[in-house]
Each structure stands twice: as structure tokens, then as C-alpha cells.
Design a protein around this motif. Structure first.
Motif, PDB file in Angstrom:
ATOM      1  N   MET A   1       0.847  -1.176   0.000  1.00  0.00           N
ATOM      2  CA  MET A   1       0.000   0.000   0.000  1.00  0.00           C
ATOM      3  C   MET A   1       0.895   1.243   0.000  1.00  0.00           C
ATOM      4  O   MET A   1       1.866   1.311   0.727  1.00  0.00           O
ATOM      5  N   SER A   2       0.554   2.191  -0.835  1.00  0.00           N
ATOM      6  CA  SER A   2       1.382   3.396  -0.906  1.00  0.00           C
ATOM      7  C   SER A   2       0.635   4.562  -0.280  1.00  0.00           C
ATOM      8  O   SER A   2      -0.584   4.645  -0.283  1.00  0.00           O
ATOM      9  N   CYS A   3       1.429   5.496   0.233  1.00  0.00           N
ATOM     10  CA  CYS A   3       0.876   6.690   0.842  1.00  0.00           C
ATOM     11  C   CYS A   3       1.289   7.885  -0.011  1.00  0.00           C
ATOM     12  O   CYS A   3       2.460   8.036  -0.345  1.00  0.00           O
ATOM     13  N   TYR A   4       0.328   8.709  -0.363  1.00  0.00           N
ATOM     14  CA  TYR A   4       0.614   9.884  -1.166  1.00  0.00           C
ATOM     15  C   TYR A   4       0.862  11.064  -0.242  1.00  0.00           C
ATOM     16  O   TYR A   4       0.138  11.268   0.723  1.00  0.00           O
ATOM     17  N   ASP A   5       1.874  11.839  -0.549  1.00  0.00           N
ATOM     18  CA  ASP A   5       2.142  13.011   0.274  1.00  0.00           C
ATOM     19  C   ASP A   5       1.732  14.273  -0.480  1.00  0.00           C
ATOM     20  O   ASP A   5       1.260  14.218  -1.608  1.00  0.00           O
ATOM     21  N   ARG A   6       1.934  15.405   0.137  1.00  0.00           N
ATOM     22  CA  ARG A   6       1.485  16.655  -0.474  1.00  0.00           C
ATOM     23  C   ARG A   6       2.281  16.993  -1.726  1.00  0.00           C
ATOM     24  O   ARG A   6       1.776  17.667  -2.617  1.00  0.00           O
ATOM     25  N   ARG A   7       3.518  16.516  -1.829  1.00  0.00           N
ATOM     26  CA  ARG A   7       4.303  16.718  -3.051  1.00  0.00           C
ATOM     27  C   ARG A   7       3.626  16.017  -4.230  1.00  0.00           C
ATOM     28  O   ARG A   7       3.511  16.579  -5.320  1.00  0.00           O
ATOM     29  N   ASP A   8       3.165  14.781  -4.009  1.00  0.00           N
ATOM     30  CA  ASP A   8       2.463  14.042  -5.067  1.00  0.00           C
ATOM     31  C   ASP A   8       1.183  14.758  -5.483  1.00  0.00           C
ATOM     32  O   ASP A   8       0.879  14.858  -6.671  1.00  0.00           O
ATOM     33  N   LEU A   9       0.441  15.262  -4.506  1.00  0.00           N
ATOM     34  CA  LEU A   9      -0.790  15.981  -4.812  1.00  0.00           C
ATOM     35  C   LEU A   9      -0.482  17.283  -5.541  1.00  0.00           C
ATOM     36  O   LEU A   9      -1.155  17.640  -6.506  1.00  0.00           O
ATOM     37  N   GLY A  10       0.565  17.983  -5.114  1.00  0.00           N
ATOM     38  CA  GLY A  10       0.959  19.227  -5.781  1.00  0.00           C
ATOM     39  C   GLY A  10       1.373  18.993  -7.224  1.00  0.00           C
ATOM     40  O   GLY A  10       0.971  19.744  -8.120  1.00  0.00           O
ATOM     41  N   LEU A  11       2.179  17.958  -7.461  1.00  0.00           N
ATOM     42  CA  LEU A  11       2.580  17.634  -8.833  1.00  0.00           C
ATOM     43  C   LEU A  11       1.374  17.232  -9.671  1.00  0.00           C
ATOM     44  O   LEU A  11       1.275  17.600 -10.845  1.00  0.00           O
ATOM     45  N   PHE A  12       0.457  16.485  -9.084  1.00  0.00           N
ATOM     46  CA  PHE A  12      -0.758  16.077  -9.780  1.00  0.00           C
ATOM     47  C   PHE A  12      -1.560  17.309 -10.221  1.00  0.00           C
ATOM     48  O   PHE A  12      -1.969  17.418 -11.385  1.00  0.00           O
ATOM     49  N   LEU A  13      -1.758  18.250  -9.298  1.00  0.00           N
ATOM     50  CA  LEU A  13      -2.519  19.456  -9.633  1.00  0.00           C
ATOM     51  C   LEU A  13      -1.796  20.309 -10.666  1.00  0.00           C
ATOM     52  O   LEU A  13      -2.415  20.840 -11.599  1.00  0.00           O
ATOM     53  N   LEU A  14      -0.486  20.447 -10.531  1.00  0.00           N
ATOM     54  CA  LEU A  14       0.293  21.213 -11.499  1.00  0.00           C
ATOM     55  C   LEU A  14       0.250  20.559 -12.878  1.00  0.00           C
ATOM     56  O   LEU A  14       0.094  21.246 -13.895  1.00  0.00           O
ATOM     57  N   ARG A  15       0.352  19.225 -12.911  1.00  0.00           N
ATOM     58  CA  ARG A  15       0.267  18.511 -14.191  1.00  0.00           C
ATOM     59  C   ARG A  15      -1.105  18.686 -14.830  1.00  0.00           C
ATOM     60  O   ARG A  15      -1.208  18.939 -16.034  1.00  0.00           O
ATOM     61  N   LEU A  16      -2.160  18.547 -14.040  1.00  0.00           N
ATOM     62  CA  LEU A  16      -3.518  18.688 -14.589  1.00  0.00           C
ATOM     63  C   LEU A  16      -3.755  20.092 -15.125  1.00  0.00           C
ATOM     64  O   LEU A  16      -4.286  20.258 -16.225  1.00  0.00           O
ATOM     65  N   GLY A  17      -3.383  21.091 -14.350  1.00  0.00           N
ATOM     66  CA  GLY A  17      -3.611  22.472 -14.773  1.00  0.00           C
ATOM     67  C   GLY A  17      -2.777  22.842 -15.983  1.00  0.00           C
ATOM     68  O   GLY A  17      -3.306  23.335 -16.994  1.00  0.00           O
ATOM     69  N   GLY A 127       5.403  12.517 -10.072  1.00  0.00           N
ATOM     70  CA  GLY A 127       4.866  12.128  -8.773  1.00  0.00           C
ATOM     71  C   GLY A 127       4.197  10.767  -8.842  1.00  0.00           C
ATOM     72  O   GLY A 127       4.121  10.135  -9.899  1.00  0.00           O
ATOM     73  N   ARG A 128       3.727  10.318  -7.692  1.00  0.00           N
ATOM     74  CA  ARG A 128       3.160   8.966  -7.618  1.00  0.00           C
ATOM     75  C   ARG A 128       1.733   8.863  -8.155  1.00  0.00           C
ATOM     76  O   ARG A 128       1.263   7.768  -8.435  1.00  0.00           O
ATOM     77  N   LEU A 129       1.047   9.990  -8.303  1.00  0.00           N
ATOM     78  CA  LEU A 129      -0.315   9.974  -8.852  1.00  0.00           C
ATOM     79  C   LEU A 129      -0.238  10.165 -10.365  1.00  0.00           C
ATOM     80  O   LEU A 129      -0.708  11.163 -10.914  1.00  0.00           O
ATOM     81  N   SER A 130       0.379   9.197 -11.044  1.00  0.00           N
ATOM     82  CA  SER A 130       0.636   9.336 -12.477  1.00  0.00           C
ATOM     83  C   SER A 130       0.675   7.980 -13.148  1.00  0.00           C
ATOM     84  O   SER A 130       0.901   6.952 -12.501  1.00  0.00           O
ATOM     85  N   LEU A 131       0.494   7.999 -14.469  1.00  0.00           N
ATOM     86  CA  LEU A 131       0.650   6.762 -15.234  1.00  0.00           C
ATOM     87  C   LEU A 131       2.110   6.320 -15.266  1.00  0.00           C
ATOM     88  O   LEU A 131       2.381   5.123 -15.272  1.00  0.00           O
ATOM     89  N   ASP A 132       3.037   7.280 -15.296  1.00  0.00           N
ATOM     90  CA  ASP A 132       4.451   6.901 -15.256  1.00  0.00           C
ATOM     91  C   ASP A 132       4.732   6.044 -14.027  1.00  0.00           C
ATOM     92  O   ASP A 132       5.381   4.995 -14.122  1.00  0.00           O
TER      93      ASP A 132
END
Length: 181
Positions: A1-17, A127-132
Motif C-alpha cells: 500500500m502506498s501513501c501519497y504526500d502533499r508533493r504528489d498531490l501538488g505535482l498532480f494538480l500542477l500537471r492537470l492544470g 509524482g506517484r499519482l501518475s501513469l508513469d
């Protein structure tokens, strides 16, 4: 099980935007969506600002923006996606540079912001919230970052340099025509 941190969420939002804006911007060029002019109109504009041939330039810019933006939003092939989008935005910034920095005056502010965000994502990774991440980073290896950015920088320098020479020759020709009258 993986834990997402705020860096992962920040990269996710930056990538989406960033990716979403780039994808929409490219879709304007390629398909005429969102009030764009499609390949025909964008090609004519590209030709008028020194990118020749215009339709091929519009296609390349549209694919770099729409493709790079979509891939950034998904977090897939992040080094190549970010580099492609950054290169397209460097080409746009070259057109707007004579108008200064701020977008309200026709400057390069918007292109620079998108390009720097895309380049930053290429360097930082998705980041970890990605297809990569889900695919084991097969399209996001460390060596890919300098290669993607280096190849894009070289290609962009050639394309923008050729455009700047065309614009300079055109301006010189117009000045000569004025003196002949």
C-alpha cells in the motif's frame, strides 16, 4: 500500500492544470476547438509571423501542445511531454517577445509561464499519482530528462533561429522598399 504526500498531490494538480491548458491550446490549432482557427487559419498566422511553412509549423506546434499537454496531465512520458510543450512555448514566446513581458500588452508572459511549468515538470517528474508511476517509470527514466530537454532545446533553437532570420530579412526588405520610393 502506498501513501501519497502533499508533493504528489501538488505535482498532480500542477500537471492537470498545465497539461489541460496546453492540451486546449493545441486543440485550438489542430481542430479549431475552443474558438481556435484550426490548421488552416493557424498556418496562415504562423506564416505571417515567420514560421514557414505555416501549416507544418501549426501542426508541429499543435501536436507539441496538445500531445505534450495531454501526456503531462496523465503523467505519462513526463520528460518528453514537458520538453515538447516547453519547446512549443519557447517558439510562442519568440513571437511575443517584441511586445515585452506582460500578456495584456501582447507579451510573452503566458507562454513563458506555461513553458517553465512544463520544463519544471519534466525535471521534477510526475509524482506517484501518475501513469508513469503506475507503469514503473518505463517512460520516465532519469537519463531521459537531459536527453529530452537537450534535443528539444537544439530543435527549438534551429526553428526559432530560422524564424528570426526570416523576420529580420523581411523587415530589411521593407526598409529597402521605403528608401526606393
Amino acid at each position: 500500500m502506498s501513501c501519497y504526500d502533499r508533493r504528489d498531490l501538488g505535482l498532480f494538480l500542477l500537471r492537470l492544470g498545465t497539461g489541460g491548458v496546453l492540451a486546449a491550446h493545441g486543440a485550438q490549432k489542430l481542430f479549431g476547438w475552443f474558438g481556435g482557427h484550426g490548421l488552416e487559419g493557424t498556418g496562415q498566422f504562423m506564416e505571417s509571423v515567420g514560421y514557414a511553412p505555416g501549416r507544418a509549423s501549426a501542426t508541429a506546434a499543435g501536436l507539441a501542445e496538445a500531445g505534450g499537454g495531454t501526456l503531462l496531465a496523465l503523467g505519462l512520458a513526463t520528460p518528453a511531454a514537458g520538453a515538447a510543450a516547453a519547446g512549443a512555448m519557447a517558439g510562442a514566446a519568440a513571437v511575443h517577445a517584441p511586445n515585452g513581458f506582460f500578456a495584456q500588452e501582447g507579451g510573452y508572459e503566458h507562454a513563458a509561464s506555461l513553458g517553465l511549468a512544463a520544463a519544471g515538470l519534466a525535471v521534477a517528474g510526475p509524482g506517484r499519482l501518475s501513469l508513469d508511476h503506475a507503469l514503473g517509470h518505463v517512460f520516465d527514466r532519469g537519463w531521459m530528462v537531459p536527453v529530452a530537454l537537450g534535443v528539444t532545446a537544439a530543435a527549438t533553437a534551429v526553428v526559432v533561429g530560422a524564424r528570426n532570420r526570416r523576420v529580420r530579412r523581411s523587415a530589411e526588405g521593407e526598409q529597402e522598399a521605403l528608401f526606393e520610393e
